[in-house]
Design a protein around this motif. Structure first.
Motif, mmCIF file in Angstrom:
data_model
loop_
_atom_site.group_PDB
_atom_site.id
_atom_site.type_symbol
_atom_site.label_atom_id
_atom_site.label_comp_id
_atom_site.label_asym_id
_atom_site.label_seq_id
_atom_site.Cartn_x
_atom_site.Cartn_y
_atom_site.Cartn_z
ATOM 1 N N ASN A 191 -7.807 3.503 1.138
ATOM 2 C CA ASN A 191 -7.547 2.489 0.650
ATOM 3 C C ASN A 191 -7.231 1.970 -0.074
ATOM 4 O OD1 ASN A 191 -5.224 0.435 0.811
ATOM 5 N ND2 ASN A 191 -4.775 0.358 2.954
ATOM 6 N N PHE A 245 -4.962 6.480 10.006
ATOM 7 C CA PHE A 245 -3.536 6.725 9.472
ATOM 8 C C PHE A 245 -2.953 6.587 10.381
ATOM 9 C CE2 PHE A 245 0.061 9.216 9.097
ATOM 10 C CZ PHE A 245 0.853 8.498 7.842
ATOM 11 N N PRO A 255 0.533 5.836 10.780
ATOM 12 C CA PRO A 255 2.569 5.316 9.299
ATOM 13 C C PRO A 255 2.988 4.501 10.364
ATOM 14 C CG PRO A 255 2.429 7.239 10.918
ATOM 15 C CD PRO A 255 1.397 6.653 11.945
ATOM 16 N N VAL A 256 4.130 3.888 9.841
ATOM 17 C CA VAL A 256 4.719 2.646 10.367
ATOM 18 C C VAL A 256 5.532 3.210 11.473
ATOM 19 C CG1 VAL A 256 7.523 1.783 9.721
ATOM 20 C CG2 VAL A 256 5.432 1.723 7.741
ATOM 21 N N HIS A 257 5.932 4.146 11.308
ATOM 22 C CA HIS A 257 7.823 5.234 11.854
ATOM 23 C C HIS A 257 5.949 6.344 12.952
ATOM 24 C CE1 HIS A 257 10.427 2.464 11.542
ATOM 25 N NE2 HIS A 257 10.105 3.652 9.977
ATOM 26 N N ALA A 278 5.979 10.081 8.246
ATOM 27 C CA ALA A 278 4.843 9.790 7.287
ATOM 28 C C ALA A 278 5.343 10.047 6.341
ATOM 29 C CB ALA A 278 4.229 10.309 6.745
ATOM 30 N N TYR A 335 3.366 15.597 11.017
ATOM 31 C CA TYR A 335 3.894 14.651 10.850
ATOM 32 C C TYR A 335 5.252 15.402 10.258
ATOM 33 C CZ TYR A 335 -0.355 11.428 11.608
ATOM 34 O OH TYR A 335 -0.891 10.877 12.139
ATOM 35 N N THR A 348 8.380 -0.791 4.039
ATOM 36 C CA THR A 348 6.814 -1.083 3.424
ATOM 37 C C THR A 348 7.327 0.426 4.522
ATOM 38 O OG1 THR A 348 6.941 -2.394 5.227
ATOM 39 C CG2 THR A 348 4.666 -1.165 5.273
ATOM 40 N N ASP A 376 4.250 4.074 4.326
ATOM 41 C CA ASP A 376 3.259 4.658 4.868
ATOM 42 C C ASP A 376 2.388 4.443 3.278
ATOM 43 O OD1 ASP A 376 3.634 4.242 7.861
ATOM 44 O OD2 ASP A 376 5.186 6.187 7.020
ATOM 45 N N ILE A 377 2.019 5.343 2.496
ATOM 46 C CA ILE A 377 1.452 6.027 1.514
ATOM 47 C C ILE A 377 2.082 5.769 -0.233
ATOM 48 C CG2 ILE A 377 -0.130 7.679 1.285
ATOM 49 C CD1 ILE A 377 -0.236 9.015 3.234
ATOM 50 N N ARG A 408 1.203 0.454 2.941
ATOM 51 C CA ARG A 408 -0.287 0.699 3.917
ATOM 52 C C ARG A 408 -1.508 0.750 3.401
ATOM 53 N NH1 ARG A 408 1.084 0.904 10.457
ATOM 54 N NH2 ARG A 408 2.773 -0.348 10.476
ATOM 55 N N TYR A 409 -0.849 2.166 2.659
ATOM 56 C CA TYR A 409 -2.175 3.021 2.213
ATOM 57 C C TYR A 409 -1.784 3.606 0.701
ATOM 58 C CZ TYR A 409 -2.605 3.464 7.635
ATOM 59 O OH TYR A 409 -3.174 2.944 8.751
#
Length: 482
Positions: A7, A16, A18-20, A24, A60, A232, A234-235, A264-265
Motif C-alpha cells: 500500500n 487484502f 475488500p469492502v465487500h 474487488a 474474486y 471507498t 478497494d484498489i 483502501r490500497y
C-alpha cells in the motif's frame, strides 16, 4: 498465505481485505488520449491487467474501471498551460473530440495486441461532466472549495492531511507553486482547480453553476470511481508520477466530501527508463508501441515487462528485449513439446509448482518470481520428457493445463491457439503493416510530387478497406477502424 499488497499510503504490505467479501473494485488512471501509446503505458496497463487477472483467478468478482481522460489535463499537469487534447487539435487542425476518439482507438489497438484485457467499465471525462459538477457543488457547499471569477478551487488548508500519499507537505506545495506564475485569485498557491473558466477561444467547454468552463484534471477520477465503485474503492492504481499532485488531490476532494477513506490500497507502478534515463517525450527517448511492434512481437514486450516487478523500474534496451524473446521461446517450446510428445508412463508432482507460483503472486504480484517458477517447471518437464519412461497422458495433460492457466490465463504470455495476440495473428498483422507502409511511402512520394489526386485516392481506398490514415507534423500514422 493470503494476498498481500504493498500500500503506497501506509508504505508497507497489507493483507487484502475488500469492502465487500468476494468482490474487488479496482480503479486505474487511464491515458490522456492526445498521442499514440508508448512503453510507459504498456508497463502500467500490463501490470494492472495481471493484478485483475490474479484477483479473478483467486476467486474474486472483479469490477475493473479504467478512465479515458479526454478533457481537462493541462500541459503542466496542474492548473497552468493548455489542455493537452485541445492543443493537439490545433496542431492537427481538427476537432478535440476527433483527436480523443482517434487516439483512444489507437490505445486500445495497442493494448489488445499486448493481451491487455479490456476493463469492465471505461468511462470518459467528457461523458461525466454532470457527475463532476455535482461533486464540485458539494465541495463548495461544505466549505472545502470556493469560486472566484468563474474558477473553482479546492482549499488545501481545509484538508489538513493533504499530501500524505506523496509525503509532500503544504510547504512543498507552496514552493512548487512558485515555480510558475501563481494565479492571483487563489487563496493559497497550493489550492488546485476543480473547474476552470473557459474563454470564447476554448474549444471544449460546458455550462455550470459558475459559468462556461471545463473540469480540472483531478476531479474526474473521484467522480467516476465513486460512481462505479462506491465511496471507498478497494484498489486504486496508477504510475508513481501520479502520486503528486493527481492522487493527493483525489484523496483530498473525495474524503472531504464523504468523510470516508477514499481508497483502501494504493498501488503505483514504477517508470520505464532507456539506458538508465527516465523515458519521456520531452527527452525525445519515448518508445512508441506501434514502432516497437514492427520489430518485436507484442507478446515479447509483455513478457519483458512482467520480468520486472511492477514497483521496480523497467530499463529498455535491445539486449533486454532479445533476452526476453529467448526466454519466452523456451516456455513456448516446452508447451509445444508437451503437445507433440507420445505418452509414456512417468508421473509429475505439479502441486508444488502451483504452490510456489501462488505464493509469488500473493506476495504483492511478484511476477518475476512467478516467471522463475515457470522456468523451473519447464526445466523439470523437459528433463522428464528426456527420460525413457517420459510422461503419462494424464501427466502431459496436467502439465499443459498448468502452463495454460498460469502462463496463459494469469500472466497472459502464452496462447493456446491462433487468437488475438497469438503468433499466427501477429504474423498477419506484421504482413499488413508492411503492406500499408509501402502504400504510405507511395502516398508520401505522390505528395512530394504534388500529385494530390493520387495521394487522396490512396488514403480513401485505405479507408474503404478499414484503415484510417492520419497526417501529423511527425508524419503519417494509420489505425484499423473498429
Amino acid at each position: 498465505m493470503a494476498l498481500q499488497i504493498y500500500n503506497s499510503l501506509s508504505r508497507q504490505k497489507e493483507t487484502f481485505v475488500p469492502v465487500h467479501p468476494g468482490m474487488a473494485g479496482m480503479y486505474v488512471c487511464g491515458p490522456t488520449v492526445y498521442g499514440h501509446a508508448h512503453l510507459g503505458h504498456a508497463k502500467s496497463y500490463v501490470s494492472f491487467d495481471v493484478v485483475a487477472r490474479w484477483l479473478r483467478h483467486s476467486g474474486y468478482r472483479v469490477r475493473y474501471v479504467q478512465n479515458i481522460t479526454d478533457v481537462g489535463h493541462l500541459t503542466d499537469d496542474a492548473d497552468q498551460g493548455e489542455d493537452k487534447i485541445a492543443r493537439q487539435a490545433l496542431l492537427e487542425k481538427t476537432d478535440p473530440m476527433e483527436i480523443a476518439q482517434y487516439y483512444t482507438r489507437s490505445f486500445y489497438d495497442d493494448m489488445d495486441r499486448l493481451g491487455v484485457e479490456r476493463p469492465n467499465i471505461a468511462p470518459t471525462a467528457t461523458g461525466h461532466i454532470p457527475e463532476q459538477i455535482a461533486l464540485i457543488e458539494r465541495l463548495v457547499a461544505s466549505g472545502h472549495a470556493y469560486e472566484v471569477q468563474g474558477n473553482v478551487y479546492f482549499s488545501v488548508h481545509s484538508f489538513p492531511e493533504y499530501g500524505r500519499l506523496s509525503g509532500r507537505t503544504d510547504q512543498d506545495a507552496l514552493q512548487s507553486g512558485t515555480r510558475v506564475e501563481v494565479r492571483s485569485e487563489k487563496r493559497h498557491p497550493s489550492d488546485f482547480a476543480l473547474w476552470k473558466k473557459a474563454g470564447d477561444e476554448h474549444l471544449m467547454k460546458w455550462q455550470s453553476p459558475w459559468g462556461t468552463g471545463f473540469p480540472g484534471w483531478h476531479v474526474e477520477c473521484s467522480a467516476m470511481s465513486m460512481k462505479y465503485l462506491g465511496e471507498t474503492v478497494d484498489i486504486h492504481g496508477g504510475g508513481m508520477e501520479n502520486k503528486f499532485p493527481h492522487h493527493d488531490c483525489e484523496i483530498a476532494q473525495s474524503e472531504a466530501v464523504t468523510g470516508k477513506p477514499y481508497v483502501r490500497y494504493w498501488m503505483h507502478n514504477n517508470m520505464v527508463t532507456v539506458g538508465g534515463i527516465k523515458m519521456g517525450k520531452s527527452l525525445k527517448n519515448s518508445v512508441n508501441l506501434k514502432d516497437l511492434f514492427r520489430e518485436t512481437p507484442p507478446m515479447v514486450i509483455r513478457f519483458f515487462i512482467l520480468q520486472s516487478h511492477y514497483r521496480s523500474p523497467l530499463d529498455f534496451s535491445e539486449t533486454a528485449i532479445r533476452a526476453s524473446s529467448s526466454g519466452l521461446e523456451k516456455l513456448q517450446d516446452t508447451r509445444k513439446r508437451l503437445l507433440e510428445t507420445a505418452p509414456g508412463s512417468g508421473s509429475l508432482d505439479i502441486a508444488a509448482f502451483a504452490g510456489r507460483f501462488t505464493e509469488a503472486m500473493d506476495d504483492d504480484f511478484n511476477t518475476p518470481l512467478a516467471i522463475a517458477v515457470l522456468f523451473d517447471f519447464s526445466k523439470t518437464i523437459n528433463a522428464a520428457l528426456d527420460r525413457p519412461e517420459g510422461l503419462s497422458a494424464a501427466a502431459i495433460a496436467d502439465a499443459t493445463a498448468f502452463l495454460d492457466t498460469f502462463a496463459g490465463t494469469v500472466l497472459g504470455i502464452m496462447d493456446s491457439g491462433a487468437e488475438k495476440g497469438s503468433p499466427a495473428s501477429e504474423e498477419s498483422r506484421l504482413a499488413l503493416e508492411k503492406t500499408v507502409a509501402i502504400l504510405l511511402d507511395m502516398r508520401l512520394e505522390a505528395r512530394k510530387n504534388k500529385d494530390f489526386a493520387l495521394s487522396d485516392r490512396i488514403r480513401d481506398q485505405l479507408l474503404e478497406a478499414g484503415i484510417e490514415v492520419k497526417d501529423t507534423r511527425e508524419g503519417s500514422s494509420w489505425l484499423l477502424k473498429s
